[in-house]
Design an enzyme around this catalytic site. Structure first.
Site, mmCIF file in Angstrom:
data_model
loop_
_atom_site.group_PDB
_atom_site.id
_atom_site.type_symbol
_atom_site.label_atom_id
_atom_site.label_comp_id
_atom_site.label_asym_id
_atom_site.label_seq_id
_atom_site.Cartn_x
_atom_site.Cartn_y
_atom_site.Cartn_z
ATOM 1 N N LYS A 11 -16.414 -0.001 -0.119
ATOM 2 C CA LYS A 11 -15.964 1.340 -0.536
ATOM 3 C C LYS A 11 -16.007 1.571 -2.050
ATOM 4 O O LYS A 11 -16.171 2.690 -2.506
ATOM 5 C CB LYS A 11 -14.523 1.602 -0.035
ATOM 6 C CG LYS A 11 -14.455 1.899 1.447
ATOM 7 C CD LYS A 11 -13.020 2.087 1.904
ATOM 8 C CE LYS A 11 -12.731 3.527 2.162
ATOM 9 N NZ LYS A 11 -11.469 3.763 2.868
ATOM 10 N N ASP A 55 -11.013 10.773 2.880
ATOM 11 C CA ASP A 55 -9.615 10.402 3.156
ATOM 12 C C ASP A 55 -8.685 11.464 2.583
ATOM 13 O O ASP A 55 -7.619 11.743 3.136
ATOM 14 C CB ASP A 55 -9.271 9.053 2.503
ATOM 15 C CG ASP A 55 -9.801 7.870 3.313
ATOM 16 O OD1 ASP A 55 -10.048 8.037 4.517
ATOM 17 O OD2 ASP A 55 -9.982 6.792 2.719
HETATM 18 P P1 NAP Z 1 -4.670 -2.195 -0.116
HETATM 19 O O1 NAP Z 1 -5.501 -1.545 -1.160
HETATM 20 O O2 NAP Z 1 -4.893 -3.619 0.214
HETATM 21 O O3 NAP Z 1 -3.116 -1.986 -0.530
HETATM 22 C C1 NAP Z 1 -2.078 -2.598 0.225
HETATM 23 C C2 NAP Z 1 -0.726 -2.101 -0.246
HETATM 24 O O4 NAP Z 1 0.269 -2.669 0.626
HETATM 25 C C3 NAP Z 1 -0.366 -2.531 -1.672
HETATM 26 O O5 NAP Z 1 0.416 -1.532 -2.278
HETATM 27 C C4 NAP Z 1 0.461 -3.797 -1.426
HETATM 28 O O6 NAP Z 1 1.401 -4.085 -2.444
HETATM 29 C C5 NAP Z 1 1.226 -3.385 -0.182
HETATM 30 N N1 NAP Z 1 1.721 -4.549 0.574
HETATM 31 C C6 NAP Z 1 0.994 -5.427 1.296
HETATM 32 N N2 NAP Z 1 1.818 -6.353 1.851
HETATM 33 C C7 NAP Z 1 3.081 -6.048 1.455
HETATM 34 C C8 NAP Z 1 4.354 -6.635 1.712
HETATM 35 N N3 NAP Z 1 4.498 -7.683 2.496
HETATM 36 N N4 NAP Z 1 5.447 -6.044 1.170
HETATM 37 C C9 NAP Z 1 5.316 -4.937 0.389
HETATM 38 N N5 NAP Z 1 4.131 -4.327 0.114
HETATM 39 C C10 NAP Z 1 3.018 -4.892 0.630
HETATM 40 O O7 NAP Z 1 -4.819 -1.419 1.306
HETATM 41 P P2 NAP Z 1 -5.145 0.130 1.527
HETATM 42 O O8 NAP Z 1 -6.610 0.313 1.652
HETATM 43 O O9 NAP Z 1 -4.385 0.919 0.514
HETATM 44 O O10 NAP Z 1 -4.544 0.369 3.002
HETATM 45 C C11 NAP Z 1 -3.149 0.349 3.216
HETATM 46 C C12 NAP Z 1 -2.813 0.811 4.643
HETATM 47 O O11 NAP Z 1 -3.237 2.149 4.833
HETATM 48 C C13 NAP Z 1 -3.495 -0.015 5.749
HETATM 49 O O12 NAP Z 1 -2.555 -0.206 6.778
HETATM 50 C C14 NAP Z 1 -4.630 0.890 6.220
HETATM 51 O O13 NAP Z 1 -4.986 0.672 7.587
HETATM 52 C C15 NAP Z 1 -3.985 2.259 6.044
HETATM 53 N N6 NAP Z 1 -4.983 3.342 5.883
HETATM 54 C C16 NAP Z 1 -5.018 4.333 6.828
HETATM 55 C C17 NAP Z 1 -5.905 5.380 6.683
HETATM 56 C C18 NAP Z 1 -5.946 6.462 7.723
HETATM 57 O O14 NAP Z 1 -6.946 7.185 7.802
HETATM 58 N N7 NAP Z 1 -4.898 6.629 8.489
HETATM 59 C C19 NAP Z 1 -6.769 5.430 5.578
HETATM 60 C C20 NAP Z 1 -6.716 4.402 4.616
HETATM 61 C C21 NAP Z 1 -5.810 3.353 4.789
HETATM 62 P P3 NAP Z 1 1.006 -5.054 -3.686
HETATM 63 O O15 NAP Z 1 0.183 -4.194 -4.623
HETATM 64 O O16 NAP Z 1 2.298 -5.460 -4.263
HETATM 65 O O17 NAP Z 1 0.198 -6.174 -3.103
#
Ligand code: NAP
Length: 291
Positions: free
Chosen positions: A65, A101
């Site tokens: 991405k 998105d």
């Molecule tokens: P990402 O870039 O890897 O970011 C993950 C986030 O989660 C970071 O802020 C991280 O905090 C936090 N995190 C992970 N484990 C944690 C824990 N144990 N305690 C507290 N915070 C934690 O992932 P992303 O791409 O943003 O995606 C995040 C979520 O959104 C996923 O579940 C994904 O499936 C969902 N999503 C859904 C859609 C949709 O269309 N519905 C679209 C995009 C994403 P740190 O920075 O402190 O590590």
């Protein structure tokens, strides 16, 4: 016939090709949608191939991405701000990168607040890739104040700095993922957006340190996770009377927007219906990959 597809590295469990091809069959639409499994080191070759072949466009998922940006000819303002592409249009060999998105998320906000009344203040949990798209959408659509709460606070601060330059008239307040900061945010925010991966399959029992006692029925919540359908967080906010949506409407909204970019508008309701039918017949694992 239009050739479309999903670019990713590991797509065995992906839901998109099944959903998109079923959509084409049911609506007699002239496209076929392929999974393009391409490892990171082969990305330049894939882009060259797209320029040569009659591929009209493709979606992009993990891990491409961000990396794909440097191979494209044109980027929308959303992509420039969010820093990630999830849709590419091939217009006569010119590759244009979009981020849908943002449109998908805006659809969920509008469902909760109505188009004319965006929330004045919002709280975002998390500061990863999805949080960037959410923050951009909120600031663009009229929200004046956004609280950013992240486990690693420095990431929230960095995000606030980046977007503070783009939207100097807005108030962006970064802080830790801790009850005191969250309570301060909840006193002003009416929308809460859960963008962390906490509670996502297969770790459904993971919990956020969230002060549920500070919620009231005036709060509205969007959890970006759609697998499971109801995270522990969603269940707990609903118990407090808050109106809440999971991530499925956003997921469907972004897919519908991609199709519109490729010349197939107005398919959101059909996609929702197909996603519903597929969910009934699939295991959690097959829904794990994002569309
Ligand atoms: P990402 O870039 O890897 O970011 C993950 C986030 O989660 C970071 O802020 C991280 O905090 C936090 N995190 C992970 N484990 C944690 C824990 N144990 N305690 C507290 N915070 C934690 O992932 P992303 O791409 O943003 O995606 C995040 C979520 O959104 C996923 O579940 C994904 O499936 C969902 N999503 C859904 C859609 C949709 O269309 N519905 C679209 C995009 C994403 P740190 O920075 O402190 O590590």
């Amino acid at each position: 016939m239009n050739l479309l597809g999903l670019l990713g590295a590991s797509l065995k469990h992906s839901f998109s090709p099944v959903m998109m091809n079923r959509l084409a069959r049911q609506g007699d639409l002239p496209f076929a949608y392929f999974p393009f499994e391409i490892p990171a080191e082969k990305l330049p070759h894939f882009v060259e191939a797209v320029r040569l072949l009659p591929i009209s466009g493709f979606n992009v998922t993990i891990p491409h991405k961000v990396a794909i940006l440097s191979f494209l000819d044109e980027l929308t303002p959303e992509v420039q701000a969010v820093g990630a592409v999830n849709t590419v249009l091939n217009r006569d060999g010119k590759l244009i990168g979009y981020n849908t998105d943002t449109a998908g998320f805006l659809g969920s906000v509008n469902r909760l607040f109505g188009k004319e009344n965006p929330p004045r203040a919002a709280l975002i949990l998390g500061s990863g890739g999805a949080a960037r798209a959410v923050l951009y959408t909120l600031l663009k659509s009229g929200t004046k104040t956004v609280f950013l709460s992240n486990r690693r606070e420095e990431r929230a601060r960095k995000l606030a700095e980046d977007f503070g330059r783009l939207f100097p008239e807005k108030e962006i307040v970064p802080g830790p993922l801790k009850a005191a900061f969250l309570k301060q945010a909840l006193a002003r925010a009416t929308l809460i957006v859960q963008t962390t991966s906490v509670g996502m399959w297969p770790h459904e029992e993971e919990e956020l340190p969230f002060p549920f006692e500070a919620l009231h029925p005036g709060h509205k919540v969007i959890d970006l996770i759609y697998n499971p359908e109801e995270t522990r967080f969603l269940r707990d906010v609903r118990k407090r009377g808050a109106e809440a949506l999971n991530g499925l409407p956003m997921l469907i909204g972004q897919a519908a927007k991609s199709l519109e970019i490729w010349g197939f508008p107005g398919l959101e309701a059909n996609l929702l219906k197909i996603a519903g039918d597929l969910r009934e017949k699939t295991t959690p694992q097959t829904l794990e990959e994002k569309c």
